[in-house]
Design a protein around this motif. Sequence first.
Motif, PDB file in Angstrom:
ATOM      1  N   PRO A   1       0.834  -1.281   0.110  1.00  0.00           N
ATOM      2  CA  PRO A   1      -0.223  -0.041   0.123  1.00  0.00           C
ATOM      3  C   PRO A   1       0.871   1.080  -0.041  1.00  0.00           C
ATOM      4  O   PRO A   1       1.801   1.413   0.483  1.00  0.00           O
ATOM      5  N   THR A   2       0.400   2.205  -0.583  1.00  0.00           N
ATOM      6  CA  THR A   2       1.134   3.624  -0.597  1.00  0.00           C
ATOM      7  C   THR A   2       0.289   4.810  -0.054  1.00  0.00           C
ATOM      8  O   THR A   2       0.845   5.733  -0.017  1.00  0.00           O
ATOM      9  N   HIS A   3      -0.829   4.483   0.001  1.00  0.00           N
ATOM     10  CA  HIS A   3      -1.970   5.612   0.014  1.00  0.00           C
ATOM     11  C   HIS A   3      -3.068   5.168   1.130  1.00  0.00           C
ATOM     12  O   HIS A   3      -3.669   3.987   0.758  1.00  0.00           O
ATOM     13  N   ILE A   4      -3.871   5.918   2.135  1.00  0.00           N
ATOM     14  CA  ILE A   4      -4.946   5.480   2.693  1.00  0.00           C
ATOM     15  C   ILE A   4      -5.994   6.753   2.602  1.00  0.00           C
ATOM     16  O   ILE A   4      -5.449   7.785   2.789  1.00  0.00           O
ATOM     17  N   ARG A   5      -7.266   6.144   2.134  1.00  0.00           N
ATOM     18  CA  ARG A   5      -8.361   7.346   2.312  1.00  0.00           C
ATOM     19  C   ARG A   5      -9.333   6.868   3.235  1.00  0.00           C
ATOM     20  O   ARG A   5      -9.847   5.875   3.308  1.00  0.00           O
ATOM     21  N   ILE A   6      -9.811   7.503   4.138  1.00  0.00           N
ATOM     22  CA  ILE A   6     -10.867   7.384   4.881  1.00  0.00           C
ATOM     23  C   ILE A   6     -11.880   8.643   4.940  1.00  0.00           C
ATOM     24  O   ILE A   6     -11.922   9.675   5.760  1.00  0.00           O
TER      25      ILE A   6
ATOM     26  N   PRO B   1      -0.582   9.680   2.083  1.00  0.00           N
ATOM     27  CA  PRO B   1       0.501   8.920   1.622  1.00  0.00           C
ATOM     28  C   PRO B   1       0.888   8.004   2.852  1.00  0.00           C
ATOM     29  O   PRO B   1       0.602   8.609   4.164  1.00  0.00           O
ATOM     30  N   LEU B   2       1.425   6.669   2.828  1.00  0.00           N
ATOM     31  CA  LEU B   2       1.728   5.878   3.850  1.00  0.00           C
ATOM     32  C   LEU B   2       3.240   5.947   3.856  1.00  0.00           C
ATOM     33  O   LEU B   2       3.871   5.641   2.989  1.00  0.00           O
ATOM     34  N   ILE B   3       3.856   5.640   5.100  1.00  0.00           N
ATOM     35  CA  ILE B   3       5.242   5.693   5.302  1.00  0.00           C
ATOM     36  C   ILE B   3       5.167   4.057   5.962  1.00  0.00           C
ATOM     37  O   ILE B   3       4.540   3.570   6.414  1.00  0.00           O
TER      38      ILE B   3
ATOM     39  N   PRO C   1      -3.793 -12.809   3.106  1.00  0.00           N
ATOM     40  CA  PRO C   1      -4.116 -13.352   4.312  1.00  0.00           C
ATOM     41  C   PRO C   1      -3.819 -12.344   5.387  1.00  0.00           C
ATOM     42  O   PRO C   1      -2.469 -12.136   5.522  1.00  0.00           O
ATOM     43  N   GLY C   2      -4.440 -12.483   6.311  1.00  0.00           N
ATOM     44  CA  GLY C   2      -4.110 -11.690   7.766  1.00  0.00           C
ATOM     45  C   GLY C   2      -4.478 -10.099   7.616  1.00  0.00           C
ATOM     46  O   GLY C   2      -4.943  -9.724   6.748  1.00  0.00           O
ATOM     47  N   ALA C   3      -4.186  -9.332   8.785  1.00  0.00           N
ATOM     48  CA  ALA C   3      -4.332  -7.986   8.805  1.00  0.00           C
ATOM     49  C   ALA C   3      -3.409  -7.039   8.599  1.00  0.00           C
ATOM     50  O   ALA C   3      -2.313  -7.125   9.053  1.00  0.00           O
ATOM     51  N   THR C   4      -3.809  -6.164   7.714  1.00  0.00           N
ATOM     52  CA  THR C   4      -2.637  -5.086   7.158  1.00  0.00           C
ATOM     53  C   THR C   4      -3.041  -4.131   8.501  1.00  0.00           C
ATOM     54  O   THR C   4      -3.885  -3.924   9.004  1.00  0.00           O
ATOM     55  N   ILE C   5      -1.742  -3.838   8.964  1.00  0.00           N
ATOM     56  CA  ILE C   5      -1.558  -2.761  10.102  1.00  0.00           C
ATOM     57  C   ILE C   5      -1.342  -1.547   9.773  1.00  0.00           C
ATOM     58  O   ILE C   5      -0.239  -1.151   9.234  1.00  0.00           O
ATOM     59  N   VAL C   6      -2.001  -0.549   9.990  1.00  0.00           N
ATOM     60  CA  VAL C   6      -1.845   0.747   9.813  1.00  0.00           C
ATOM     61  C   VAL C   6      -2.112   1.620  11.141  1.00  0.00           C
ATOM     62  O   VAL C   6      -2.949   1.457  11.774  1.00  0.00           O
ATOM     63  N   VAL C   7      -0.955   2.555  11.248  1.00  0.00           N
ATOM     64  CA  VAL C   7      -0.632   3.373  12.644  1.00  0.00           C
ATOM     65  C   VAL C   7      -0.656   4.770  12.517  1.00  0.00           C
ATOM     66  O   VAL C   7      -0.052   5.235  11.386  1.00  0.00           O
TER      67      VAL C   7
ATOM     68  N   VAL D   1     -12.847   2.376   4.193  1.00  0.00           N
ATOM     69  CA  VAL D   1     -11.324   2.764   4.004  1.00  0.00           C
ATOM     70  C   VAL D   1     -10.840   2.366   2.706  1.00  0.00           C
ATOM     71  O   VAL D   1     -11.158   0.749   2.542  1.00  0.00           O
ATOM     72  N   THR D   2     -10.191   2.785   2.085  1.00  0.00           N
ATOM     73  CA  THR D   2      -9.653   2.587   0.812  1.00  0.00           C
ATOM     74  C   THR D   2      -8.192   2.815   1.056  1.00  0.00           C
ATOM     75  O   THR D   2      -7.613   3.653   1.218  1.00  0.00           O
ATOM     76  N   MET D   3      -7.459   1.641   0.383  1.00  0.00           N
ATOM     77  CA  MET D   3      -5.992   1.481   0.266  1.00  0.00           C
ATOM     78  C   MET D   3      -5.644   1.438  -1.294  1.00  0.00           C
ATOM     79  O   MET D   3      -6.141   0.898  -1.798  1.00  0.00           O
ATOM     80  N   VAL D   4      -4.764   2.479  -1.650  1.00  0.00           N
ATOM     81  CA  VAL D   4      -4.148   2.461  -2.992  1.00  0.00           C
ATOM     82  C   VAL D   4      -2.869   1.810  -2.934  1.00  0.00           C
ATOM     83  O   VAL D   4      -2.204   2.184  -1.985  1.00  0.00           O
ATOM     84  N   GLN D   5      -2.463   1.054  -3.885  1.00  0.00           N
ATOM     85  CA  GLN D   5      -1.299   0.139  -3.866  1.00  0.00           C
ATOM     86  C   GLN D   5      -0.293   0.437  -4.948  1.00  0.00           C
ATOM     87  O   GLN D   5      -0.790   1.308  -5.670  1.00  0.00           O
ATOM     88  N   GLU D   6       0.868  -0.070  -4.629  1.00  0.00           N
ATOM     89  CA  GLU D   6       1.923   0.325  -5.607  1.00  0.00           C
ATOM     90  C   GLU D   6       1.351   0.201  -7.096  1.00  0.00           C
ATOM     91  O   GLU D   6       2.149   1.072  -7.908  1.00  0.00           O
ATOM     92  N   ASP D   7       0.761  -0.788  -7.408  1.00  0.00           N
ATOM     93  CA  ASP D   7       0.396  -1.001  -8.769  1.00  0.00           C
ATOM     94  C   ASP D   7      -0.820  -0.189  -9.263  1.00  0.00           C
ATOM     95  O   ASP D   7      -1.305  -0.541 -10.286  1.00  0.00           O
ATOM     96  N   ARG D   8      -0.952   0.786  -8.360  1.00  0.00           N
ATOM     97  CA  ARG D   8      -1.968   1.790  -8.490  1.00  0.00           C
ATOM     98  C   ARG D   8      -3.646   1.217  -8.585  1.00  0.00           C
ATOM     99  O   ARG D   8      -4.363   1.785  -8.779  1.00  0.00           O
TER     100      ARG D   8
END
Length: 174
Positions: free
Chosen positions: A26-31, A39-41, A72-78, A102-109
């Motif tokens: 993931p590169t970005h989060i939208r809520i 953007p995500l670090i 699989p599993g939980a993506t953790i965002v802090v 909640v939307t996650m934008v990924q490296e592959d767009r």
Amino acid sequence: MDRGSLPVHSGSGRPASSESRTPAAPTHIRIPAISLDQPLISLRVQQDGRLGVPGEPGDVGWWSDGPRPGGPGATIVVGHVDSATGPGAFHGLSTLDPGDEVTMVQEDRSTIAFTVRALRQYGKDAFPDSEVYTTGGPPALHLITCSGTYDRSRREYRDNLVVYATLDDASLSG
């Protein structure tokens, strides 16, 4: 957030395995419900076994060695709830309701959507590591910030808020 880290269940610092291709990072989060579009670090587990937190109150980070969105599993965002200078990126997290997206934008767009299912507050001394940092099972998203009473002597909040979200069925089609 405080003191530079969050607990992580021991042994969970390894990337999740996947039977198919590994989802893009993931590169970005939208809520939209809290007007967050960031953007995500990358965050890593530190030597003390705790997940690092963003260095700046306005930053949002994800556990880059943990599960990726859609796998699989939980993506953790802090993110921080606040700082000495004002609100942090996750200031409004506690106002989310089940059903919020909640939307996650990924490296592959590509984008992947999750739906908030529950919000839970845990005392830091009773944080359910194995429930929050899941590296197997269905795809999920767990958002974490500080909450509860601020302890001035320890310079930290006494609790953490975890927002649990599940993958939208429509996201599975890509």
